[in-house]
Scaffold this active site. Sequence first.
Site, PDB file in Angstrom:
ATOM      1  N   GLY A   9       0.781  -1.229   0.000  1.00 30.83           N
ATOM      2  CA  GLY A   9       0.000   0.000   0.000  1.00 30.83           C
ATOM      3  C   GLY A   9       0.815   1.282   0.000  1.00 30.83           C
ATOM      4  N   VAL A  10       2.119   1.193  -0.190  1.00 33.82           N
ATOM      5  CA  VAL A  10       2.977   2.377  -0.233  1.00 33.82           C
ATOM      6  C   VAL A  10       2.769   3.111  -1.547  1.00 33.82           C
ATOM      7  CG1 VAL A  10       5.380   3.182  -0.228  1.00 33.82           C
ATOM      8  CG2 VAL A  10       4.686   1.287   1.270  1.00 33.82           C
ATOM      9  N   LEU A  15       7.457  11.529  -9.664  1.00 32.66           N
ATOM     10  CA  LEU A  15       8.564  12.463  -9.878  1.00 32.66           C
ATOM     11  C   LEU A  15       9.304  12.668  -8.569  1.00 32.66           C
ATOM     12  CD1 LEU A  15      10.070  14.687 -11.586  1.00 32.66           C
ATOM     13  CD2 LEU A  15       8.300  16.268 -10.781  1.00 32.66           C
ATOM     14  N   GLY A  16      10.617  12.533  -8.624  1.00 31.82           N
ATOM     15  CA  GLY A  16      11.430  12.776  -7.446  1.00 31.82           C
ATOM     16  C   GLY A  16      12.621  13.652  -7.783  1.00 31.82           C
ATOM     17  N   GLY A  18      16.713  13.863  -7.606  1.00 32.16           N
ATOM     18  CA  GLY A  18      17.951  13.124  -7.443  1.00 32.16           C
ATOM     19  C   GLY A  18      19.017  13.976  -6.775  1.00 32.16           C
ATOM     20  N   TYR A  48      26.484   8.020  -2.129  1.00 27.56           N
ATOM     21  CA  TYR A  48      26.529   9.458  -2.430  1.00 27.56           C
ATOM     22  C   TYR A  48      27.165  10.263  -1.297  1.00 27.56           C
ATOM     23  CZ  TYR A  48      22.899   8.222  -5.878  1.00 27.56           C
ATOM     24  OH  TYR A  48      22.171   7.655  -6.891  1.00 27.56           O
ATOM     25  N   HIS A 106      21.943  -1.223  -4.272  1.00 29.42           N
ATOM     26  CA  HIS A 106      22.400  -0.310  -5.313  1.00 29.42           C
ATOM     27  C   HIS A 106      22.803  -1.000  -6.621  1.00 29.42           C
ATOM     28  CE1 HIS A 106      24.049   4.056  -5.517  1.00 29.42           C
ATOM     29  NE2 HIS A 106      23.670   3.660  -6.704  1.00 29.42           N
TER      30      HIS A 106
END
Length: 266
Positions: A9-10, A15-16, A18, A48, A106
């Site tokens: 249900g997440v 759009l995010g 980066g 990162y 990753h």
Amino acid sequence: MEYLGLAGGVQMPMLGYGTWQLRGDAGRRSIRQALEVGYRLLDTARMYENEEIVGQAVRESGLDREEVFLTTKLCRTSAGYEKARRDIDASLRALGTDYADLVLIHEPYEEAPAMYRALQEARREGKVRAIGVSNFTWEEYERLARLCGEAPAVNQVESHVYFPRLELKQKLESCGARMQAWAPFTEGRRDLFAEPMLNEIGAAHGRTAAQTALRYLVQNGVAVIPKTSRRDRMEENFALFDFALTGAEMEQIGRLDEGRSLFGWD
């Protein structure tokens, strides 16, 4: 904003923002600006080395934690069950939060099955809401799903108009999984912004080549995480959900597909 439903249900924003290569105070300010523009998904990773400034930017924004979808990733230093358990907790401490919305492996490490079991355990404990992978081919994804007894909710991969990977997306969706695109602008491997077709189609909608390229992916059901440190570009990239490409335009853009990675991931 449009969303993709994940297992459990997440709801993940299409759009995010980066955050790769964002560092220090300048990086923190850029992330905070993205939140001011309206971005609600922030994509970071242990590799990162900027989880701290991502967390700081969220706190400085004044937004409730529940309003921001935080994604991070475990890299080679987390390869193994115990190491993954350790680094999930380390990422949460760095981000300054009790939970992450999405944690990905990753790359397709040999130890991925053990790492994934650690992620499953963290999800049961409420430390992670959804779990997935990044840079997995279909064969690698399918093998991990078989070994771990479930399909990872997300596969974050290279995807752009020159290599949209819609066949991979369809296979992932057959498992109930979603695809998310890193490098939707190719990170300079192609001069996408000067692409005549994208500019021509964009002009018909009063949009730029960048907006047209992102809209093509989103309209195909691929989530995107473009990166920029310029506020005007953040605003431009954010304006994706009040126009639509025609079927003929989608087909035309589809002809840009070269069928191969620009980064060597295929």
